[in-house]
Design a protein around this motif. Structure first.
Motif, PDB file in Angstrom:
ATOM      1  N   PRO A 190       0.999  -1.158  -0.029  1.00 54.48           N
ATOM      2  CA  PRO A 190      -0.031  -0.246  -0.051  1.00 54.48           C
ATOM      3  C   PRO A 190       0.750   1.264  -0.137  1.00 54.48           C
ATOM      4  O   PRO A 190       0.482   2.411  -0.568  1.00 54.48           O
ATOM      5  N   THR A 191       2.077   1.017   0.533  1.00 52.98           N
ATOM      6  CA  THR A 191       2.949   2.538   0.602  1.00 52.98           C
ATOM      7  C   THR A 191       4.055   2.362  -0.132  1.00 52.98           C
ATOM      8  O   THR A 191       5.061   3.496  -0.311  1.00 52.98           O
ATOM      9  N   ASP A 192       4.461   1.525  -0.830  1.00 53.68           N
ATOM     10  CA  ASP A 192       5.579   1.273  -1.445  1.00 53.68           C
ATOM     11  C   ASP A 192       5.670   1.835  -3.099  1.00 53.68           C
ATOM     12  O   ASP A 192       4.608   2.156  -3.635  1.00 53.68           O
ATOM     13  N   ARG A 193       6.685   2.246  -3.564  1.00 56.64           N
ATOM     14  CA  ARG A 193       6.868   2.829  -4.828  1.00 56.64           C
ATOM     15  C   ARG A 193       7.718   1.902  -5.532  1.00 56.64           C
ATOM     16  O   ARG A 193       8.812   1.562  -5.313  1.00 56.64           O
ATOM     17  N   ASP A 194       7.279   1.597  -6.902  1.00 56.58           N
ATOM     18  CA  ASP A 194       7.922   0.588  -7.854  1.00 56.58           C
ATOM     19  C   ASP A 194       7.395   0.893  -9.243  1.00 56.58           C
ATOM     20  O   ASP A 194       6.227   1.148  -9.156  1.00 56.58           O
ATOM     21  N   TYR A 195       8.126   0.389 -10.237  1.00 57.51           N
ATOM     22  CA  TYR A 195       7.787   0.760 -11.560  1.00 57.51           C
ATOM     23  C   TYR A 195       8.009  -0.304 -12.610  1.00 57.51           C
ATOM     24  O   TYR A 195       8.704  -1.235 -12.229  1.00 57.51           O
ATOM     25  N   THR A 196       7.037  -0.216 -13.500  1.00 64.75           N
ATOM     26  CA  THR A 196       7.138  -1.425 -14.513  1.00 64.75           C
ATOM     27  C   THR A 196       7.724  -0.817 -16.007  1.00 64.75           C
ATOM     28  O   THR A 196       7.997  -1.695 -16.761  1.00 64.75           O
ATOM     29  N   PHE A 197       7.971   0.677 -15.919  1.00 67.93           N
ATOM     30  CA  PHE A 197       8.082   0.869 -17.479  1.00 67.93           C
ATOM     31  C   PHE A 197       9.132   2.319 -17.342  1.00 67.93           C
ATOM     32  O   PHE A 197       8.913   3.079 -16.352  1.00 67.93           O
ATOM     33  N   TYR A 198      10.294   2.556 -18.020  1.00 67.51           N
ATOM     34  CA  TYR A 198      11.158   3.628 -17.918  1.00 67.51           C
ATOM     35  C   TYR A 198      10.941   4.187 -19.596  1.00 67.51           C
ATOM     36  O   TYR A 198      11.156   3.814 -20.425  1.00 67.51           O
ATOM     37  N   ALA A 199      10.502   5.628 -19.479  1.00 66.56           N
ATOM     38  CA  ALA A 199      10.416   6.438 -20.663  1.00 66.56           C
ATOM     39  C   ALA A 199      11.546   7.150 -20.806  1.00 66.56           C
ATOM     40  O   ALA A 199      11.820   7.838 -20.157  1.00 66.56           O
ATOM     41  N   HIS A 200      12.128   6.673 -22.040  1.00 65.63           N
ATOM     42  CA  HIS A 200      13.497   7.524 -22.222  1.00 65.63           C
ATOM     43  C   HIS A 200      13.189   9.013 -22.580  1.00 65.63           C
ATOM     44  O   HIS A 200      14.160   9.994 -22.432  1.00 65.63           O
ATOM     45  N   SER A 204      11.688   9.105 -17.170  1.00 65.84           N
ATOM     46  CA  SER A 204      10.879   8.839 -15.573  1.00 65.84           C
ATOM     47  C   SER A 204      10.278   7.565 -15.986  1.00 65.84           C
ATOM     48  O   SER A 204      10.415   6.950 -16.888  1.00 65.84           O
ATOM     49  N   TYR A 205      10.275   6.957 -14.614  1.00 67.18           N
ATOM     50  CA  TYR A 205       9.567   5.660 -14.447  1.00 67.18           C
ATOM     51  C   TYR A 205       7.980   5.815 -14.282  1.00 67.18           C
ATOM     52  O   TYR A 205       7.737   6.803 -13.561  1.00 67.18           O
ATOM     53  N   SER A 206       7.268   4.711 -14.496  1.00 70.63           N
ATOM     54  CA  SER A 206       6.052   4.615 -14.169  1.00 70.63           C
ATOM     55  C   SER A 206       5.601   3.262 -14.019  1.00 70.63           C
ATOM     56  O   SER A 206       6.100   2.299 -14.632  1.00 70.63           O
ATOM     57  N   ARG A 207       4.448   3.131 -13.288  1.00 77.39           N
ATOM     58  CA  ARG A 207       3.890   1.516 -12.997  1.00 77.39           C
ATOM     59  C   ARG A 207       2.435   1.794 -13.864  1.00 77.39           C
ATOM     60  O   ARG A 207       1.493   2.474 -13.405  1.00 77.39           O
ATOM     61  N   ILE A 208       2.647   1.107 -15.040  1.00 75.62           N
ATOM     62  CA  ILE A 208       1.369   0.954 -15.999  1.00 75.62           C
ATOM     63  C   ILE A 208       0.933  -0.421 -16.112  1.00 75.62           C
ATOM     64  O   ILE A 208       0.011  -0.751 -17.088  1.00 75.62           O
ATOM     65  N   ASP A 209       1.637  -1.526 -15.694  1.00 73.47           N
ATOM     66  CA  ASP A 209       1.244  -2.870 -16.076  1.00 73.47           C
ATOM     67  C   ASP A 209       0.620  -3.513 -14.737  1.00 73.47           C
ATOM     68  O   ASP A 209       1.224  -3.100 -13.563  1.00 73.47           O
ATOM     69  N   TYR A 210      -0.540  -3.930 -14.754  1.00 78.91           N
ATOM     70  CA  TYR A 210      -1.307  -4.439 -13.720  1.00 78.91           C
ATOM     71  C   TYR A 210      -1.860  -5.598 -13.528  1.00 78.91           C
ATOM     72  O   TYR A 210      -2.107  -6.033 -14.956  1.00 78.91           O
ATOM     73  N   VAL A 211      -2.066  -6.390 -12.438  1.00 80.43           N
ATOM     74  CA  VAL A 211      -3.002  -7.487 -12.616  1.00 80.43           C
ATOM     75  C   VAL A 211      -4.014  -7.291 -11.283  1.00 80.43           C
ATOM     76  O   VAL A 211      -3.719  -6.924 -10.253  1.00 80.43           O
ATOM     77  N   PHE A 212      -5.318  -7.486 -11.966  1.00 83.39           N
ATOM     78  CA  PHE A 212      -6.534  -6.956 -10.870  1.00 83.39           C
ATOM     79  C   PHE A 212      -7.347  -8.278 -10.602  1.00 83.39           C
ATOM     80  O   PHE A 212      -7.188  -9.305 -11.278  1.00 83.39           O
ATOM     81  N   LEU A 213      -7.816  -8.382  -9.404  1.00 88.91           N
ATOM     82  CA  LEU A 213      -8.666  -9.278  -8.929  1.00 88.91           C
ATOM     83  C   LEU A 213     -10.145  -8.824  -8.183  1.00 88.91           C
ATOM     84  O   LEU A 213      -9.736  -7.915  -7.405  1.00 88.91           O
ATOM     85  N   PRO A 214     -11.030  -9.525  -8.479  1.00 88.72           N
ATOM     86  CA  PRO A 214     -12.338  -9.058  -7.637  1.00 88.72           C
ATOM     87  C   PRO A 214     -11.885  -9.223  -6.221  1.00 88.72           C
ATOM     88  O   PRO A 214     -11.407  -9.849  -5.713  1.00 88.72           O
ATOM     89  N   PHE A 215     -12.543  -8.099  -5.404  1.00 89.90           N
ATOM     90  CA  PHE A 215     -12.072  -8.209  -4.088  1.00 89.90           C
ATOM     91  C   PHE A 215     -12.583  -9.329  -3.333  1.00 89.90           C
ATOM     92  O   PHE A 215     -12.108  -9.681  -2.158  1.00 89.90           O
ATOM     93  N   TYR A 216     -13.691  -9.740  -3.608  1.00 89.70           N
ATOM     94  CA  TYR A 216     -14.213 -11.194  -2.887  1.00 89.70           C
ATOM     95  C   TYR A 216     -13.314 -12.162  -3.433  1.00 89.70           C
ATOM     96  O   TYR A 216     -13.573 -13.366  -2.590  1.00 89.70           O
ATOM     97  N   HIS A 217     -12.596 -12.102  -4.112  1.00 93.27           N
ATOM     98  CA  HIS A 217     -11.494 -13.286  -4.514  1.00 93.27           C
ATOM     99  C   HIS A 217     -10.186 -13.013  -3.818  1.00 93.27           C
ATOM    100  O   HIS A 217      -9.109 -13.692  -3.954  1.00 93.27           O
ATOM    101  N   LEU A 218     -10.103 -12.000  -3.179  1.00 93.45           N
ATOM    102  CA  LEU A 218      -8.673 -11.563  -2.522  1.00 93.45           C
ATOM    103  C   LEU A 218      -8.097 -12.478  -1.828  1.00 93.45           C
ATOM    104  O   LEU A 218      -6.901 -12.613  -1.539  1.00 93.45           O
ATOM    105  N   PRO A 219      -8.726 -13.177  -1.104  1.00 94.90           N
ATOM    106  CA  PRO A 219      -8.092 -14.281   0.060  1.00 94.90           C
ATOM    107  C   PRO A 219      -7.315 -15.398  -1.104  1.00 94.90           C
ATOM    108  O   PRO A 219      -6.493 -16.052  -0.393  1.00 94.90           O
ATOM    109  N   LEU A 220      -7.695 -15.385  -2.207  1.00 95.14           N
ATOM    110  CA  LEU A 220      -6.897 -16.187  -3.263  1.00 95.14           C
ATOM    111  C   LEU A 220      -5.503 -15.766  -3.382  1.00 95.14           C
ATOM    112  O   LEU A 220      -4.432 -16.493  -3.702  1.00 95.14           O
TER     113      LEU A 220
END
Length: 721
Positions: A190-200, A204-220
């Motif tokens: 929740p408070t960390d900073r990390d990135y998946t892409f560097y734009a020459h 600058s760095y940015s985090r534009i790649d994601y994996v999403f999960l429905p909140f009711y499946h978060l226990p998985l």
């Protein structure tokens, strides 16, 4: 055997083009390094109708959404061979922006959605996409990919800002919230900073790649990490989920043939081997025990050597990954241009190293295919074996007809089936068994008239010689799968001079008081599906027993001794497995009878019967009594009986092994001696058919013929003159 829960590891990465073979090889190697179960790939750049092969033995299954008319965009989902994914439906778009697929994994429904969003109007694209996904998805939804936007610029970019208007970012966040989708990496960091892409262009760095999960499946959700930028310009996102699949924790070791091609390692192994036999050969210890113990010592030697070689071989690559990790972390924090220069050089070194390995493997493959490609030989057999090995058993029915999806239940059902198949029916008392043996002797006395002479029996009882062992080793092909001990035939060929005297001492000493150790008689059973059969039935798979190579050599020596005398013990109507006889002999006889049928008075009926699981249902009491009535000597019979004293097996199901179970009947498919034992045990029954007064057969000229049809051959049951 302990079972542990297996995780479902999902990896998502923007590949920035995979039309170059080296990049595809590097990508697949990287997926294996991360132990990915499911892979989301964006920007494959495959043109529809002209897609190159993007798969290997580890990732044989792929679903693609390609771009028509150009090499741009493109998405793909790959599944590892260990994932029992049963596809129900797949949905793709016309521009290669997404691929959705839904299906079952071990009885549970999953929907995988891989997305490559455009670099503008992302909010409108996402709204339409989620509407389609909502109508398509079932079960557990996993959505991932390159969304081309930092959701929260203050923490998802190195500059803390974004060029997109705030209202568009809020619209995207609201859309994801209304669909109950949660960013997996942010949920665990929740408070960390990390990135998946560097734009020459903007440095600058940015985090534009994601994996999403429905909140009711978060226990998985178990873990979520962001890797390093190495072969692509994006970093992979690796997310681990709980999975319903289970896998045994035991390993199946096999000697690497490359160890037998290294002169230095061969010399070291020879020293270890010679020292073991000098120190452990003792008259009070059974030779068979010493022989089996030497394999344990050499196995430990090769495991330690292999581990050291692998560490040295991978040290350079691991060092590069570690340097890239440290340098990239520093560059994310400081943005120092000198660090970017060093980072680029490290990535280029890693790419060159991976490409060199790819080209070396490619040259070896090209040379092998050039030599063997147009031959119906080992290459074709390997390709067919790979195709059969890739067959996954997603479901199976137990004895009661219940359908099972979970791996543990599938393994248990298959184990129960083969345990009952190889178990003696019923549990007769000793008195009943004595009566059965008496009935068998009476039956064989009436119907078994052929015997070997006393001189032949004495000749067959002579101790095994080094010449026989040498001939058996030379005539056995290398490259075949070893048994549970993991030692291939090349091992015995390379160390014949050291091993042969101890092999002869061990197997010549076998008799009732000194049986083979139980681990020597263990077998791995692999299942080959029968063509056109229901794959949900256990009986639709042919079990092939992979025996230890030393036991197969011993059986081959016995079979080679018996072969010259088999034609005199087996009637002419049996042609299968008999030297100098062919199946076409009886096929021609059958055709002659069919052509003569119109002239036969009283009509003609041809009866075809199939002995179900014929090899597996041979009774040992009957087999050993048959060998005795055939006049074989006590030593040869004890050798054969040693192969059937306490054997056990375990079945390989989808790459995992069941618990072992005892074998109490049958001759093993894959053993060189099994065909001879089978036809010898069948001969008394066929003789009873020939002698039966109510079976008149067909009169044709001077011949009187009765017929049977087996699974593989036409062969006459009787031919009297």
């Amino acid at each position: 055997m302990a079972l542990k829960q297996a995780s479902l590891v999902l990896l998502s990465i923007n590949a920035r083009g995979l039309n170059i073979p080296e990049r595809r090889s590097t990508a697949l190697t990287d997926f294996r390094r991360h132990r990915a179960s499911v892979v989301f790939v964006q920007e494959t750049h495959f043109r529809r109708g002209d897609r190159p092969r993007f798969a290997d033995s580890h990732y044989p299954t792929g679903l693609f959404s390609d771009t028509p008319g150009s090499k741009s965009k493109g998405t793909a989902i790959l599944f590892h061979k260990s994932v029992p994914y049963r596809e129900t439906a797949t949905l793709t778009d016309d521009s290669g922006r997404f691929v959705f697929t839904k299906g079952q994994i071990a009885g549970q429904m999953f929907t995988f959605a891989n997305v490559y969003a455009p670099n503008k109007a992302q909010h409108r694209f996402l709204t339409k996409l989620l509407r389609k996904l909502q109508a398509f998805s079932e079960g557990t939804l996993i959505l991932g990919g390159d969304f081309n936007i930092p959701l929260h610029p203050s923490v998802d970019t190195s500059t803390g800002r974004s060029s997109l208007p705030t209202n568009i970012l809020q619209s995207i966040s609201q859309t994801l919230h209304s669909s109950r989708l949660v960013d997996c990496w942010r949920a665990l960091h929740p408070t960390d900073r990390d990135y998946t892409f560097y734009a020459h262009t903007t440095t600058s760095y940015s985090r534009i790649d994601y994996v999403f999960l429905p909140f009711y499946h978060l226990p998985l959700l178990l873990s979520a990490t962001i890797g390093n930028i190495t072969w692509s310009d994006h970093a992979p996102v690796i997310v681990t989920f709980k999975s319903p699949t289970f896998r045994p924790s035991t390993a199946n070791w096999r000697l690497n043939d490359a160890h037998l091609a290294d002169p230095t390692l061969l010399a070291e192994s020879r020293i270890v081997m010679e020292r073991f036999f000098v120190e452990n050969t003792d008259p009070e210890v059974p030779p068979a025990t010493v022989w089996e113990a030497h394999k344990c010592v050499l196995r430990g030697h090769y495991i330690s050597v292999g581990s050291a070689l692998k560490k040295r071989r991978e040290a350079h690559i691991l060092d590069l990954y570690a340097q890239i990790d440290r340098t990239e972390l520093q560059h994310k924090r400081t943005g120092d241009p000198a660090l970017l220069t060093s980072l680029t050089a490290l990535r280029r070194s890693l790419a060159d190293l991976m490409h060199t390995r790819h080209h070396r493997a490619l040259l070896r493959s090209q040379a092998f295919f050039h030599v063997h490609g147009n031959k119906s030989g080992r290459l074709l057999a390997r390709q067919l074996a790979k195709r059969r090995a890739a067959t996954y058993i997603p479901t199976i029915r137990d004895k009661k007809g219940n359908l099972h999806h979970l791996p543990t239940q599938i393994m248990q059902s298959i184990k129960d089936y083969y345990t009952s198949l190889y178990a003696v029916p019923g549990s007769p008392t000793e008195e009943a068994r004595a009566q059965i043996r008496l009935d068998i002797d009476n039956y064989l006395t009436r119907h078994l008239r052929r015997k070997v002479s006393a001189d032949t029996a004495e000749l067959l009882d002579k101790p095994i010689t080094g010449e026989e062992l040498s001939l058996a080793i030379k005539s056995t092909q290398s490259g075949k799968c070893p048994g549970p001990d993991g030692f291939p035939m090349r091992y015995y060929k390379h160390f014949f001079d050291v091993l042969s005297p101890h092999f002869l001492r061990a197997f010549n000493s076998l008799h009732e008081t000194k049986p083979l150790p139980t681990q020597s008689l263990m077998a791995n059973i692999v299942l080959i599906p029968k063509e056109g059969k229901d794959r949900e039935q256990c009986s639709s798979y042919r079990p092939i027993s992979l025996l230890n190579c030393d036991v197969k050599l011993f059986a081959k020596i016995i079979a080679t001794r018996l072969n010259p005398y088999i034609p005199s013990l087996i009637h002419l109507d049996q042609v299968g497995f008999v030297p100098h006889r062919e199946a076409r002999d009886n096929t021609i006889r059958a055709l002659h009878i069919i052509h003569a049928a119109p002239s036969i008075q009283g009509g003609l009926a041809l009866l075809s019967t199939d002995a179900e699981k014929a090899f597996d249902r041979v009774g040992w009491d009957f087999l050993f009594a048959t060998l005795r009535h055939l006049g074989l000597g006590p030593l040869l019979r004890s050798w054969i009986q040693a192969l059937y004293t306490g054997p056990s097996a375990r079945v390989c199901v989808n790459g995992a092994f069941t618990d072992s179970f005892p074998i109490c009947n049958g001759t093993r498919q894959g053993c060189p001696l099994s065909p001879l034992l089978f036809i010898l045990s069948l001969e008394p029954f066929l003789e009873a058919v020939r002698q039966h007064p109510d079976i008149s057969g067909v009169a044709g000229g001077r011949k009187h013929i009765r017929w049977r049809h087996t699974q593989t051959t036409f062969s006459s049951l009787s031919q009297t003159h």
